[in-house]
Design an enzyme around this catalytic site. Structure first.
Site, short mmCIF file in Angstrom:
data_model
loop_
_atom_site.label_atom_id
_atom_site.label_comp_id
_atom_site.label_asym_id
_atom_site.label_seq_id
_atom_site.Cartn_x
_atom_site.Cartn_y
_atom_site.Cartn_z
N VAL A 1 -54.15 33.12 -36.85
CA VAL A 1 -53.36 33.12 -37.39
C VAL A 1 -51.81 34.18 -37.09
CG1 VAL A 1 -52.79 34.92 -39.23
CG2 VAL A 1 -55.29 33.61 -39.34
N ILE A 2 -50.73 33.79 -36.79
CA ILE A 2 -49.72 34.58 -35.94
C ILE A 2 -49.09 35.42 -36.65
CG2 ILE A 2 -48.00 34.23 -34.64
CD1 ILE A 2 -48.77 31.25 -34.04
N HIS B 1 -48.26 39.09 -44.48
CA HIS B 1 -49.06 38.14 -44.90
C HIS B 1 -50.54 38.13 -43.72
CE1 HIS B 1 -48.57 35.66 -47.11
NE2 HIS B 1 -50.20 35.57 -46.88
N ARG C 1 -54.63 30.84 -25.03
CA ARG C 1 -55.89 30.55 -25.43
C ARG C 1 -56.23 29.74 -26.26
NH1 ARG C 1 -53.39 34.68 -25.56
NH2 ARG C 1 -54.41 37.30 -24.19
C1 DLZ Z 1 -49.28 31.86 -45.63
C2 DLZ Z 1 -48.98 31.87 -44.38
C3 DLZ Z 1 -49.11 33.01 -43.12
C4 DLZ Z 1 -47.63 33.16 -43.52
N1 DLZ Z 1 -49.26 32.36 -42.40
C5 DLZ Z 1 -50.37 31.73 -41.53
C6 DLZ Z 1 -50.67 31.93 -40.13
O1 DLZ Z 1 -50.78 32.12 -39.30
N2 DLZ Z 1 -51.83 31.30 -40.33
C7 DLZ Z 1 -52.91 30.72 -41.20
O2 DLZ Z 1 -54.11 29.86 -40.80
N3 DLZ Z 1 -52.33 30.53 -42.10
C8 DLZ Z 1 -51.34 30.91 -42.68
N4 DLZ Z 1 -50.63 31.13 -43.80
C9 DLZ Z 1 -51.82 30.37 -45.02
C10 DLZ Z 1 -52.63 31.17 -45.87
O3 DLZ Z 1 -53.77 31.45 -44.66
C11 DLZ Z 1 -53.08 30.49 -46.68
O4 DLZ Z 1 -53.55 29.34 -46.66
C12 DLZ Z 1 -52.32 30.44 -48.32
O5 DLZ Z 1 -51.63 31.86 -48.26
C13 DLZ Z 1 -52.17 29.80 -49.63
O6 DLZ Z 1 -54.00 30.97 -49.75
#
Ligand code: DLZ
Length: 161
Positions: free
Chosen positions: A87-88, A94, A133
């Protein structure tokens, strides 16, 4: 001063022979998550796990890792489950919602199933920090997740017989 995620004392890692692993992989930022998955799988194999005992399933994003892991845990076939995602940090909140949800969700699964469910999730500020990483200068978080899975599965087997 940063820890290299791929460095560990091999003498302290139990054998993974005969252990069964589920790996849930987020499809968001696949360049990173595929590298983490490869690191995790190769580390499990290196310590004796069999290819047939490593089961992979994909989920759309890190938010879905919790349910993906729960669906695997329900099968009662695994000694440990590894969750892989990245998750960035972006411009909105979000990031915080996803990190909070998946962190809490995975913690709950450990307790609910009495099963090691490993947090192989990167939460960097930038893509470069993620690359660093995911097999870059700071090692591979997938390796670290696999070592943690093996150690926790062995601990559970030792204490529960
Ligand atoms: C929507 C979203 C965003 C903005 N960023 C990431 C991210 O950086 N890494 C990730 O694994 N998932 C992201 N998602 C998608 C959410 O995890 C999820 O799949 C959606 O919100 C649908 O529930």
């Amino acid at each position: 001063a940063l820890k290299n995620l791929s460095s560990y004392n091999a003498d302290s890692v139990p054998s993974a022979e005969g252990l069964r692993f589920g790996i849930v992989v987020s499809e968001w930022n696949t360049e990173i998550t595929e590298a983490l998955y490869t690191g995790a799988k190769e580390t499990l194999l290196k310590f004796g796990a069999s290819e047939k005992d490593i089961i992979r399933r994909n989920v759309p994003g890190s938010f879905e890792l919790t349910l993906g892991a729960q669906l695997l845990a329900e099968r009662k076939e695994f000694d440990a489950i590894i969750c892989i995602g990245v998750v960035i940090q972006g411009e909105t909140k979000h990031f915080d919602f996803i990190c909070e949800a998946v962190g809490q969700g995975i913690t709950n699964l450990n307790i609910k199933y009495n099963l090691p469910v490993i947090f192989g999730v990167l939460t960097p500020n930038t893509m470069q920090q993620a690359l660093d990483r995911a097999g870059g200068v700071h090692g591979n978080k997938g390796d670290e997740a696999a070592i943690t899975a093996i150690k926790m599965a062995a601990l559970k087997n030792e204490l529960e017989g």
